[in-house]
Design a protein around this motif. Structure first.
Motif, mmCIF file in Angstrom:
data_model
loop_
_atom_site.group_PDB
_atom_site.id
_atom_site.type_symbol
_atom_site.label_atom_id
_atom_site.label_comp_id
_atom_site.label_asym_id
_atom_site.label_seq_id
_atom_site.Cartn_x
_atom_site.Cartn_y
_atom_site.Cartn_z
ATOM 1 N N LEU A 1 6.792 5.432 5.252
ATOM 2 C CA LEU A 1 6.198 4.164 5.652
ATOM 3 C C LEU A 1 6.868 2.997 4.937
ATOM 4 O O LEU A 1 7.076 1.928 5.522
ATOM 5 C CB LEU A 1 4.694 4.177 5.356
ATOM 6 C CG LEU A 1 3.929 2.910 5.767
ATOM 7 C CD1 LEU A 1 4.089 2.654 7.261
ATOM 8 C CD2 LEU A 1 2.458 3.029 5.392
ATOM 9 N N LYS A 2 7.225 3.188 3.683
ATOM 10 C CA LYS A 2 7.925 2.149 2.931
ATOM 11 C C LYS A 2 9.262 1.812 3.597
ATOM 12 O O LYS A 2 9.606 0.629 3.764
ATOM 13 C CB LYS A 2 8.148 2.616 1.493
ATOM 14 C CG LYS A 2 8.832 1.588 0.606
ATOM 15 C CD LYS A 2 8.993 2.123 -0.815
ATOM 16 C CE LYS A 2 9.739 1.126 -1.703
ATOM 17 N NZ LYS A 2 9.933 1.655 -3.068
ATOM 18 N N ALA A 3 10.008 2.844 3.988
ATOM 19 C CA ALA A 3 11.292 2.619 4.657
ATOM 20 C C ALA A 3 11.105 1.907 5.990
ATOM 21 O O ALA A 3 11.860 0.985 6.340
ATOM 22 C CB ALA A 3 12.010 3.953 4.867
ATOM 23 N N LYS A 4 10.073 2.312 6.747
ATOM 24 C CA LYS A 4 9.821 1.673 8.040
ATOM 25 C C LYS A 4 9.452 0.202 7.865
ATOM 26 O O LYS A 4 9.887 -0.650 8.639
ATOM 27 C CB LYS A 4 8.700 2.403 8.776
ATOM 28 C CG LYS A 4 9.093 3.773 9.326
ATOM 29 C CD LYS A 4 7.926 4.393 10.071
ATOM 30 C CE LYS A 4 8.312 5.729 10.689
ATOM 31 N NZ LYS A 4 7.164 6.349 11.402
ATOM 32 N N CYS A 5 8.629 -0.100 6.865
ATOM 33 C CA CYS A 5 8.235 -1.492 6.622
ATOM 34 C C CYS A 5 9.449 -2.354 6.281
ATOM 35 O O CYS A 5 9.606 -3.474 6.794
ATOM 36 C CB CYS A 5 7.208 -1.565 5.493
ATOM 37 S SG CYS A 5 5.577 -0.943 5.939
ATOM 38 N N ILE A 6 10.318 -1.848 5.401
ATOM 39 C CA ILE A 6 11.505 -2.613 5.012
ATOM 40 C C ILE A 6 12.429 -2.811 6.215
ATOM 41 O O ILE A 6 12.987 -3.903 6.421
ATOM 42 C CB ILE A 6 12.240 -1.900 3.866
ATOM 43 C CG1 ILE A 6 11.364 -1.874 2.604
ATOM 44 C CG2 ILE A 6 13.570 -2.584 3.555
ATOM 45 C CD1 ILE A 6 11.932 -1.065 1.471
ATOM 46 N N GLU A 7 12.574 -1.756 7.037
ATOM 47 C CA GLU A 7 13.433 -1.870 8.233
ATOM 48 C C GLU A 7 12.872 -2.902 9.212
ATOM 49 O O GLU A 7 13.606 -3.706 9.789
ATOM 50 C CB GLU A 7 13.527 -0.493 8.899
ATOM 51 C CG GLU A 7 14.483 -0.439 10.091
ATOM 52 C CD GLU A 7 13.791 -0.744 11.388
ATOM 53 O OE1 GLU A 7 14.448 -1.340 12.269
ATOM 54 O OE2 GLU A 7 12.600 -0.432 11.523
ATOM 55 N N ARG A 8 11.549 -2.911 9.385
ATOM 56 C CA ARG A 8 10.925 -3.883 10.295
ATOM 57 C C ARG A 8 11.018 -5.297 9.732
ATOM 58 O O ARG A 8 11.230 -6.266 10.467
ATOM 59 C CB ARG A 8 9.461 -3.521 10.512
ATOM 60 C CG ARG A 8 9.234 -2.278 11.338
ATOM 61 C CD ARG A 8 9.486 -2.514 12.820
ATOM 62 N NE ARG A 8 10.894 -2.441 13.178
ATOM 63 C CZ ARG A 8 11.420 -2.959 14.265
ATOM 64 N NH1 ARG A 8 10.680 -3.640 15.090
ATOM 65 N NH2 ARG A 8 12.698 -2.829 14.516
ATOM 66 N N MET A 9 10.852 -5.458 8.415
ATOM 67 C CA MET A 9 10.998 -6.775 7.794
ATOM 68 C C MET A 9 12.420 -7.292 7.969
ATOM 69 O O MET A 9 12.644 -8.489 8.160
ATOM 70 C CB MET A 9 10.629 -6.688 6.314
ATOM 71 C CG MET A 9 9.147 -6.436 6.062
ATOM 72 S SD MET A 9 8.774 -5.975 4.355
ATOM 73 C CE MET A 9 9.136 -7.523 3.518
ATOM 74 N N ALA A 10 13.394 -6.385 7.900
ATOM 75 C CA ALA A 10 14.782 -6.774 8.156
ATOM 76 C C ALA A 10 14.939 -7.271 9.588
ATOM 77 O O ALA A 10 15.638 -8.262 9.849
ATOM 78 C CB ALA A 10 15.715 -5.591 7.895
ATOM 79 N N LEU B 1 0.821 -1.211 0.000
ATOM 80 C CA LEU B 1 0.000 0.000 0.000
ATOM 81 C C LEU B 1 0.855 1.261 0.000
ATOM 82 O O LEU B 1 0.517 2.262 -0.645
ATOM 83 C CB LEU B 1 -0.925 -0.003 1.218
ATOM 84 C CG LEU B 1 -2.052 -1.044 1.201
ATOM 85 C CD1 LEU B 1 -2.791 -1.047 2.529
ATOM 86 C CD2 LEU B 1 -3.015 -0.777 0.059
ATOM 87 N N ALA B 2 1.965 1.235 0.751
ATOM 88 C CA ALA B 2 2.853 2.406 0.792
ATOM 89 C C ALA B 2 3.446 2.691 -0.584
ATOM 90 O O ALA B 2 3.615 3.856 -0.976
ATOM 91 C CB ALA B 2 3.966 2.169 1.812
ATOM 92 N N GLU B 3 3.775 1.628 -1.335
ATOM 93 C CA GLU B 3 4.302 1.822 -2.693
ATOM 94 C C GLU B 3 3.239 2.414 -3.606
ATOM 95 O O GLU B 3 3.542 3.278 -4.440
ATOM 96 C CB GLU B 3 4.792 0.482 -3.237
ATOM 97 C CG GLU B 3 6.084 -0.014 -2.568
ATOM 98 C CD GLU B 3 6.481 -1.395 -3.049
ATOM 99 O OE1 GLU B 3 5.609 -2.089 -3.626
ATOM 100 O OE2 GLU B 3 7.648 -1.789 -2.837
ATOM 101 N N GLU B 4 1.968 1.983 -3.440
ATOM 102 C CA GLU B 4 0.887 2.536 -4.261
ATOM 103 C C GLU B 4 0.665 4.023 -3.966
ATOM 104 O O GLU B 4 0.369 4.806 -4.869
ATOM 105 C CB GLU B 4 -0.403 1.756 -4.000
ATOM 106 C CG GLU B 4 -0.411 0.348 -4.581
ATOM 107 C CD GLU B 4 -1.733 -0.345 -4.337
ATOM 108 O OE1 GLU B 4 -2.564 0.215 -3.583
ATOM 109 O OE2 GLU B 4 -1.947 -1.435 -4.911
ATOM 110 N N GLN B 5 0.833 4.398 -2.675
ATOM 111 C CA GLN B 5 0.600 5.781 -2.267
ATOM 112 C C GLN B 5 1.861 6.633 -2.345
ATOM 113 O O GLN B 5 1.823 7.829 -2.050
ATOM 114 C CB GLN B 5 0.078 5.812 -0.823
ATOM 115 C CG GLN B 5 -1.205 5.032 -0.633
ATOM 116 C CD GLN B 5 -1.423 4.642 0.821
ATOM 117 O OE1 GLN B 5 -0.836 5.230 1.713
ATOM 118 N NE2 GLN B 5 -2.265 3.652 1.044
ATOM 119 N N ASN B 6 2.984 6.012 -2.701
ATOM 120 C CA ASN B 6 4.280 6.702 -2.745
ATOM 121 C C ASN B 6 4.634 7.310 -1.382
ATOM 122 O O ASN B 6 5.172 8.418 -1.291
ATOM 123 C CB ASN B 6 4.276 7.784 -3.834
ATOM 124 C CG ASN B 6 5.692 8.241 -4.194
ATOM 125 O OD1 ASN B 6 6.662 7.485 -4.034
ATOM 126 N ND2 ASN B 6 5.830 9.458 -4.666
#
Length: 606
Positions: free
Chosen positions: A123-132, A114-119
């Motif tokens: 939030l995109k950075a936070k999601c990737i950091e949490r997935m890491a 969803l963050a990628e769809e909304q640009n």
């Protein structure tokens, strides 16, 4: 024929234009419906829940999860994707804190989409950091580091210093684990600078503690002490009773390495006091073991046993076999110091069981990580398929709507087009489903083959462990028998010298029988047989490289290969420790080893 085809193309072009205009109208009307009178109230309600979760206003995590579920339902109802992505992210954070890594990773993936769809870059950075962080927690360090590096440029793009500092902190820890201390120090220093600029006290506590650990690992104890104390001061000022016990424990361990045992005990006891107040059983299990080891080094055996038993109790309570294994090893050491060999033997058996448990946990953890990765990939594929199905469904609805508008003009022509298009789509769908089934079967076969290979490896490793335990047990039994026979022989000899009234001839016969038993090689032949089963090429490889080694020297090397110490080998071979030292000297000379070379390490290479 050509005229008919031209007309068909014209009709088809008109149809597509009408469909496009209808689609635009539908989107406009849908947007108007969403922006109705109730929309602001719904978004305000959603934001209220999200803010309460961010501020930790709920009594417990279960209540927060329940309200987030309500928020997600409302977001889906009104089509509020921005709130939905934030709610998914916060829900995943709560699941991550509860160690529900699989569910958390799935929600992070949905939020990221969803963050990628909304640009939404933040939030995109936070999601990737949490997935890491999830991958780091499940043992996939390589993928975790890759995701951290992916998140870093996104944080830098929006100048989110807190996020940048968090990634720098993790990379610094990873470099420290690789013993790249200079690189780790650079990353952690950057993290400290960024957190200082934004006044992030919690981040500074973590950064100072981690940088102190880097200095401790690299042998710079004075700098490590300064940073640990600075982190403790910040933690006490902020009232953080969760991180304080860990920092005090690290400071106590540092003082122990520096030889300041009194200071080490002081800080370890402070950490115990706070952990008991927090009811942190996991931390207490580790602290009790450290204090017990410190008492054991000071030969205060009773105090050591008391704390080590507490460590075992706490480790059992939280199902932590690794900490329990370390405590049991120290208890075995205390039994040996008290010459309580009976309890030592019992603890030795328990240690063997715990080692098997720890290995099984590692294998299970690795299997879970693999399953998590597989499910993640599978769910990503399913999401893509669902998106494609939705797009196909929308296209079909738009086509049918356009055909209805043109039915009065070209009913037969459009009906033919619809039939042909539906058939074509069905055929494509059938082919796609068949390919998907084939891929699923291939994946299933691959998983079964992997499982078979894992079972084979596990069985072979278990057989090796059993043979090693049998071999060591055989050597230890031989050692105990020789020690007993030697002790009896010495006692009888001493009695012969001190008392003249006994029948010395019979006693001498007993002594002679005992010495004959000591020289008996049948048990050693059995030992050789088991040793060759486990290390079949040891003797041949060693004699090929060093043919001048004698039979007794080869026997000595075999005992070293089993990690037996000099006293144990002396007892098994019925010789004095001085003879063992001379044998070691002769062997080192024949092997052409320098003074700095380790004889045990060289023998273990065969």
């Amino acid at each position: 024929m050509e005229l008919t085809m031209k007309r068909f193309n014209v009709y088809l072009l008109i149809t597509m234009l009408i469909l496009a205009s209808c689609s635009d109208r539908n989107n406009v009307s849908s947007g108007k419906e969403r922006a109705g009178a109730g929309y602001p109230a719904d978004t305000a309600y959603i934001h209220g829940i999200l803010n309460r979760v961010k501020n930790n206003s709920f009594e417990n995590a279960d209540s927060a999860l329940l309200y987030l579920k309500y928020a997600l339902t409302r977001c889906n109802k009104v089509g509020y994707n921005s709130g939905k992505s934030e709610a998914l992210f916060l829900t995943a954070n709560l699941l991550y804190e509860q160690n529900k890594y699989r569910d958390a990773l799935e929600l992070y993936n949905q939020s990221l989409h969803l963050a990628e769809e909304q640009n939404d870059i933040l939030l995109k950075a936070k999601c990737i950091e949490r997935m890491a962080s999830v991958n780091l927690a499940t043992g996939d360090d390589h993928k975790a580091l890759k995701l951290y590096y992916n998140a870093l440029p996104l944080f830098e793009q929006i100048n989110d210093k807190e996020g940048i500092a968090k990634v720098y902190n993790i990379i610094g820890l990873y470099k420290n684990s690789q013993r790249k201390f200079d690189t780790a120090e650079i990353y952690l220093a950057k993290a400290i600078q960024l957190n200082t600029e934004i006044g992030n006290t919690k981040g500074l506590i973590h950064n100072n503690g981690n940088l102190g650990y880097v200095f401790e690992k690299s042998g710079r104890f004075e700098k490590a002490e300064q940073l640990y104390k600075a982190a403790v001061a910040l933690t006490e000022e902020s009232g953080d009773s969760v991180n304080l016990p860990m920092l005090l424990s690290n400071l106590g361990s540092l003082y122990l390495k520096m030889g300041k045992k009194f200071d080490a005990m002081t800080y370890l006891r402070k950490s115990v006091s706070i952990s008991e107040h927090n009811q942190d059983t996991s931390m207490l299990a580790s602290l009790f073991a450290d204090i017990g080891e410190l008492y054991l080094d000071n030969r205060q055996i009773d105090s050591a046993v008391s704390f080590l038993n507490k460590s075992v109790f706490c480790a059992k309570a939280i199902d932590d076999p690794r900490t329990q294994l370390n405590a049991m090893k120290l208890l075995l050491r205390s039994d040996t110091m008290k010459n309580d060999f009976r309890n030592a033997a019992l603890r030795f058996n328990t240690i063997g069981v715990l080692k098997d448990t720890v290995y099984a946990r590692k294998l299970q953890h690795s299997l879970r990580a693999s399953e998590l990765e597989y499910e993640n990939q599978k769910k990503s594929s399913l999401i893509e398929l669902q998106i494609q199905d939705i797009q196909n469904s929308k296209q079909q609805k738009q086509l049918l709507f356009g055909l209805l508008l043109l039915a009065s003009i070209t009913v037969i022509l459009l009906a033919l087009v619809v039939v042909l298009r539906i058939r074509n789509n069905r055929r494509k769908q059938e082919l796609f489903e068949e390919n998907l089934k084939i891929k699923d079967l291939q994946i299933e076969n691959s998983m079964q083959e992997d499982e078979i290979n894992k079972l084979k490896i596990s069985r072979i490793e278990e057989e090796i462990k059993i043979k090693e335990r049998e071999q060591v047990s055989s050597a230890l039994a031989l050692e105990q028998k020789n020690e007993l026979l030697s002790l009896i022989s010495d006692k009888i000899s001493e009695t012969i010298r001190d008392t003249g009234s006994l029948d010395t001839s019979k006693l001498k016969e007993v002594v002679a029988s005992i010495k004959t038993q000591l020289r008996n090689t049948s048990e050693y032949d059995l030992f050789n047989q088991k040793f060759n089963q486990l290390h079949g090429s040891f003797y041949s490889d060693l004699t090929d490289k060093h043919p001048d080694l004698t039979k007794s020297e080869l026997k000595f090397c075999a005992y070293l290969r089993l990690n037996l110490n000099g006293n144990q080998i002396a007892s098994i071979m019925s010789v004095t420790p001085e003879a063992i030292r001379k044998t070691r000297y002769r062997i080192r000379k024949k092997l052409n080893l320098s003074k700095t070379d380790s004889l045990e390490a060289y023998i273990s290479s065969f």
